[in-house]
Design a protein around this motif. Structure first.
Motif, short mmCIF file in Angstrom:
data_model
loop_
_atom_site.label_atom_id
_atom_site.label_comp_id
_atom_site.label_asym_id
_atom_site.label_seq_id
_atom_site.Cartn_x
_atom_site.Cartn_y
_atom_site.Cartn_z
N THR A 1 0.83 -1.19 0.00
CA THR A 1 0.00 0.00 0.00
C THR A 1 0.87 1.25 0.00
OG1 THR A 1 -1.73 1.21 1.17
CG2 THR A 1 -0.13 0.02 2.52
N LEU A 2 0.29 2.33 -0.49
CA LEU A 2 0.97 3.63 -0.47
C LEU A 2 0.62 4.42 0.78
CD1 LEU A 2 0.38 4.72 -4.19
CD2 LEU A 2 2.58 4.13 -3.17
N LYS A 3 -0.31 3.92 1.56
CA LYS A 3 -0.80 4.67 2.71
C LYS A 3 0.33 5.01 3.67
CE LYS A 3 -4.78 4.83 5.79
NZ LYS A 3 -6.01 4.13 6.24
N GLY A 4 0.40 6.29 4.04
CA GLY A 4 1.44 6.75 4.94
C GLY A 4 2.67 7.29 4.25
N THR A 5 2.75 7.12 2.91
CA THR A 5 3.90 7.61 2.16
C THR A 5 3.88 9.14 2.11
OG1 THR A 5 3.87 5.62 0.80
CG2 THR A 5 5.14 7.48 -0.02
N VAL A 6 5.05 9.75 2.29
CA VAL A 6 5.17 11.21 2.32
C VAL A 6 5.91 11.69 1.07
CG1 VAL A 6 6.08 13.19 3.61
CG2 VAL A 6 5.20 11.18 4.85
N PHE A 7 5.47 12.81 0.50
CA PHE A 7 6.21 13.45 -0.59
C PHE A 7 6.10 14.96 -0.43
CE2 PHE A 7 1.91 12.76 -2.12
CZ PHE A 7 1.57 13.97 -2.72
N SER A 8 7.00 15.68 -1.07
CA SER A 8 7.06 17.14 -0.95
C SER A 8 6.48 17.82 -2.18
CB SER A 8 8.52 17.59 -0.75
OG SER A 8 9.07 17.02 0.41
N MET A 9 6.14 19.09 -2.03
CA MET A 9 5.66 19.90 -3.14
C MET A 9 6.69 19.88 -4.27
SD MET A 9 3.08 22.13 -3.89
CE MET A 9 2.52 22.89 -2.35
N GLY A 10 6.28 19.48 -5.49
CA GLY A 10 7.17 19.43 -6.64
C GLY A 10 7.88 18.12 -6.82
N GLU A 11 7.75 17.19 -5.87
CA GLU A 11 8.45 15.91 -5.94
C GLU A 11 7.62 14.88 -6.70
OE1 GLU A 11 10.07 12.35 -2.96
OE2 GLU A 11 9.21 14.18 -2.15
N GLY A 12 8.21 14.31 -7.75
CA GLY A 12 7.52 13.27 -8.52
C GLY A 12 6.27 13.79 -9.20
N THR A 13 5.48 12.86 -9.71
CA THR A 13 4.27 13.24 -10.44
C THR A 13 3.24 13.89 -9.52
OG1 THR A 13 3.52 10.95 -10.13
CG2 THR A 13 4.52 11.51 -12.25
N LEU A 14 3.04 13.31 -8.32
CA LEU A 14 2.05 13.87 -7.40
C LEU A 14 2.47 15.26 -6.93
CD1 LEU A 14 1.14 10.74 -5.20
CD2 LEU A 14 0.26 11.43 -7.43
N GLY A 15 3.76 15.41 -6.62
CA GLY A 15 4.25 16.71 -6.16
C GLY A 15 4.19 17.76 -7.25
N GLN A 16 4.40 17.36 -8.51
CA GLN A 16 4.31 18.32 -9.61
C GLN A 16 2.88 18.82 -9.79
OE1 GLN A 16 6.00 16.98 -13.27
NE2 GLN A 16 8.08 16.81 -12.47
N ALA A 17 1.90 17.91 -9.66
CA ALA A 17 0.50 18.32 -9.77
C ALA A 17 0.15 19.32 -8.67
CB ALA A 17 -0.41 17.10 -9.69
N ALA A 18 0.71 19.10 -7.46
CA ALA A 18 0.46 20.03 -6.36
C ALA A 18 1.10 21.38 -6.63
CB ALA A 18 0.99 19.43 -5.06
N ALA A 19 2.32 21.37 -7.18
CA ALA A 19 3.04 22.62 -7.41
C ALA A 19 2.42 23.44 -8.54
CB ALA A 19 4.51 22.33 -7.71
N THR A 20 1.98 22.77 -9.60
CA THR A 20 1.44 23.48 -10.77
C THR A 20 -0.05 23.79 -10.64
OG1 THR A 20 0.97 21.40 -11.92
CG2 THR A 20 3.13 22.41 -12.28
N ARG A 21 -0.74 23.05 -9.73
CA ARG A 21 -2.19 23.21 -9.54
C ARG A 21 -2.97 22.88 -10.80
NH1 ARG A 21 -3.46 28.22 -5.51
NH2 ARG A 21 -1.76 27.89 -4.05
N ILE A 22 -2.42 21.99 -11.63
CA ILE A 22 -3.03 21.64 -12.91
C ILE A 22 -3.37 20.15 -12.90
CG2 ILE A 22 -2.68 21.47 -15.41
CD1 ILE A 22 -0.74 23.81 -15.19
N VAL A 23 -4.55 19.82 -13.42
CA VAL A 23 -4.91 18.42 -13.59
C VAL A 23 -3.96 17.79 -14.61
CG1 VAL A 23 -6.72 16.83 -14.36
CG2 VAL A 23 -7.33 18.88 -13.07
#
Length: 710
Positions: free
Chosen positions: A228-250
């Motif tokens: 499972t991925l539950k509990g995994t931590v990532f930062s703003m801009g890190e990887g695909t999930l972090g990039q979506a957070a940083a750019t605010r784009i779907v």
């Protein structure tokens, strides 16, 4: 398969059997017939007995379970059959069998062979009476037609599946909204439903923001994966999930297997090849990431874009609940009101009630100079507006301003994806306009008058959630109304007509657009625009067929009455206004847009005709105004300039255009009927026409309108 589908399959089979002159039958993928053989006597039953024929069909479906398109198969020595698969998403679901046929010049040889095999010349002769010879080119032409038959059925099945899926989504949406309103749903439940409804996905999850720029995956659904991925931590801009957070784009990714950023998932034993991310934004801040993926190469942007946006909106509402629960007692009370409004709005059956609910909630929250809620009426070209704190003149000015800026402005077609915007009214007040939208459609605006004190972030967030609730509620109300009208069946019949009679479909579409434009232009009387527009497509259908299919009494009555007028069994003036408009438009189209024919309709309603001609003239003038640079002198009657009529002749013509007869004109102008007749004779000469009807038509053909003679 639904009974309606079986009936449709049989109708299509019969049509193509007649078109190809072949004996046809459709079976499921195991070879079990689902339609009836279309001809009697049938060549298949002459060749095989009942049980043998079933066994043959079963064997053929097994033998040809891998074909991709229609083939020609030697079912018996020299006797050919066309076998065509009907595939849905790459899997064969049905087969078409069409036969029998012979190649040119082979009939006598094959018949002689069968007489020896059957030892029954009479039976062989009966069989070969039904089998025709065709050249190789003719056989290929029939093969293409059977392929086309399969395409028609595939398109029908795809449409049925899509509509069934949409209905299921609407039902799930309604249930989710009620659960949200009751406060009995969590993000996990939304994710589970989303994964269940989108079978191409292998996992979905949700990461919440923790601290300044870090996110933690709090929810993750992985049915087929032990880790499972539950509990995994990532930062703003890190990887695909972090990039979506940083750019605010779907974001959507289709080829992730070789992407270095995929290491984030691979370390947890997950190997996505396709991935999506929806940032969840609240209070101008990314508070979470809704994501998911598939182990296959899938174009997720095509498959889940729309439903993904809706799901992210629902998650936003749920997360909004969490946010507000952390605020003060006052914010908690506002959150309770929002939950209640979700439930109330989804039960409301009137748009105005929804607007009033939004108005009352906004007034209780915001102590500004005014609040207004405006919504576009879906069934007609008008708007409904409720407000507090505005005068009658301000209401009129503002409703006109906002409708012109958004609803009538093609450049702003997608404005509802923007954040709320500030605007200055005609009386110099500042207003915040928040779109009330659902998916790709905007229903209206919640407009908040702003004072010197700016809105607080939690107040703005509440108002935006309120507009989400309003948009979803209006969509559900509109969808319910369409279901009540039998909209699904109506749409299917129209789509079917596009295949069977494309010429009539094009004309009906043109008639629909004319009716739509004229209903918004005319002030003569109220017509049911929706029913009349759909009636355009059904005037060629049998009345009993419509009664059985669409279950809409108004459309059926309009079509029935229209046919009576068309067959001269009912005078035009005695028909309902709906039918008069429909007949007027169809006559105009059928006569190649020659308005002279409109004047010859028995019992013509002249005031209605004048309005229709004015509408046609109005649309022509609007187009020509782009090219004209020299405007006529102010207060100069255009008709006088063009036709050189005298002042008295202008007065007479003005009354003619308004539908007055000679006696009424004489009374209005205090002259004798004889004098009126003399003026009319002069007018006819100057216009080069023979009668009053031609004179009216001539005025409108020149691009002039009644007000031009004033």
């Amino acid at each position: 398969m639904l009974a309606a589908d079986l009936e449709y399959f049989q109708d299509v089979q019969n049509a193509y059997a007649a078109l190809t002159n072949l004996h046809c039958i459709i079976t499921d993928k195991q070879g079990n017939p689902i339609t009836q053989l279309n001809n009697d006597p049938n060549v298949f039953h002459l060749v095989y007995d009942q049980e043998t024929f079933k066994e043959v069909l079963n064997q053929w479906t097994r033998d040809f379970s891998k074909i991709n398109s229609a083939i020609v198969y030697d079912a018996l020595p020299g006797v050919k059959v066309i076998i065509c698969p009907i595939s849905i998403q790459g899997e064969i679901e049905f087969f078409i069998f069409a036969g029998c046929l012979l190649e040119s010049t082979s009939k006598n040889t094959v018949q002689t062979y069968f007489e020896k095999i059957l030892q029954n010349p009479e039976k062989a002769n009966a069989i070969f009476t039904l089998i025709q010879e065709y050249s190789p080119d003719e056989i290929q032409a029939k093969l293409r037609k059977i392929n086309k038959m399969a395409e028609v059925l595939i398109e029908h099945l795809a449409t049925q599946n899509m509509k069934a899926h949409l209905v299921e989504q609407e039902e799930n949406l309604g249930e989710l909204l009620h659960l949200i309103a009751d406060g009995n749903i969590k993000v996990t439940a939304v994710l589970e439903r989303f994964l269940h409804e989108n079978t191409k996905l292998d996992f979905v999850g949700y990461a919440r923001k923790k601290g300044h720029d870090q996110f933690v995956i709090d929810e993750c659904i992985l049915p087929e994966v032990s880790s499972t991925l539950k509990g995994t931590v990532f930062s703003m801009g890190e990887g695909t999930l972090g990039q979506a957070a940083a750019t605010r784009i779907v974001r959507f990714w289709d080829h992730m297997d070789m992407d270095p950023r995929n290491l984030f998932f691979q370390q947890k034993g997950i190997y996505p090849k396709s991935l999506f991310c929806f940032p969840i934004i609240l209070e101008k801040e990314v508070i979470g990431i809704f994501f998911g993926g598939s182990s296959q190469f899938v174009r997720l942007e095509n498959d889940i874009s729309r439903v993904g946006k809706l799901t992210s909106s629902l998650i936003k509402v749920i997360e909004g609940n969490r946010f507000w629960q952390k605020q003060s007692k006052n914010n908690l009370m506002k959150m309770t009101a929002l939950n209640e409004i979700f439930q109330v709005m989804t039960d409301v059956e009137d748009v105005k009630r929804i607007l009033l609910i939004m108005l009352d909630l906004s007034i209780n929250l915001i102590r500004g100079p005014f609040v207004a809620v405006i919504a576009k009426q879906s069934s007609r070209n008008s708007y409904e507006m409720v407000s507090r704190g505005l005068t009658a003149d301000q209401i009129e000015n503002y409703s006109s301003d906002i409708s012109n800026r958004y609803f009538h402005n093609k450049q702003n077609k997608r404005f509802y994806h923007q954040q709320p915007v500030e605007h200055i009214t005609s009386w110099s007040s500042k207003v915040l306009e928040i779109p009330i939208a659902y998916r790709t459609e905007c229903f209206g605006f919640l407009s908040i008058g702003l004072s010197e004190q700016m809105l607080k972030e939690d107040e703005l967030s509440f108002l935006m959630s309120l507009t989400i609730a309003g948009g979803v509620s209006m969509h559900l109300l509109e969808a319910t109304t369409k279901v009540k009208m039998g909209q699904t069946v109506i749409d299917l019949l129209i789509e079917h007509q596009e295949y069977i009679d494309p010429d009539h479909f094009k004309q009906a579409t043109k008639a629909r657009e004319l009716i739509k434009g004229f209903s918004g232009f005319s002030t003569y009387g109220k017509i049911n625009t929706i029913a009349v527009k759909y009636s355009c497509y059904f005037i060629k259908y049998d009345e009993q067929f419509l009664t059985n299919k669409i279950k809409n009494d108004l459309i059926i009555d309009i079509v029935r009455e229209y046919k009576l007028v068309a067959d001269s069994k009912l005078e035009f003036s005695q028909a309902s206004l709906n039918v008069q408009v429909l007949s007027l438009v169809w006559t105009y189209i059928n006569e190649d847009e020659n308005i002279d024919f409109l004047l010859k309709i028995n019992g013509m309603n002249l005031p209605l005709l004048n309005e229709f001609l004015a509408y046609l003239s109005h649309t022509t003038v609007v187009e020509s105004e782009i090219m004209v640079t020299n405007k006529p002198t102010a207060n100069e009657p255009k008709i006088s300039k063009h036709l050189k009529l005298s002042k008295r002749e202008i007065e007479v013509m003005e009354l003619v255009l308004k539908g007055n007869n000679n006696r009424e004109i004489a009374e209005r102008l205090y002259i004798s009927e004889h004098t009126v007749k003399n003026h009319m004779t002069n007018i006819f000469q100057k216009l080069a026409v023979n009668d009053r009807s031609q004179a009216i038509a001539k005025i409108y053909q020149m691009g002039l309108e009644p007000e031009d003679v004033s």
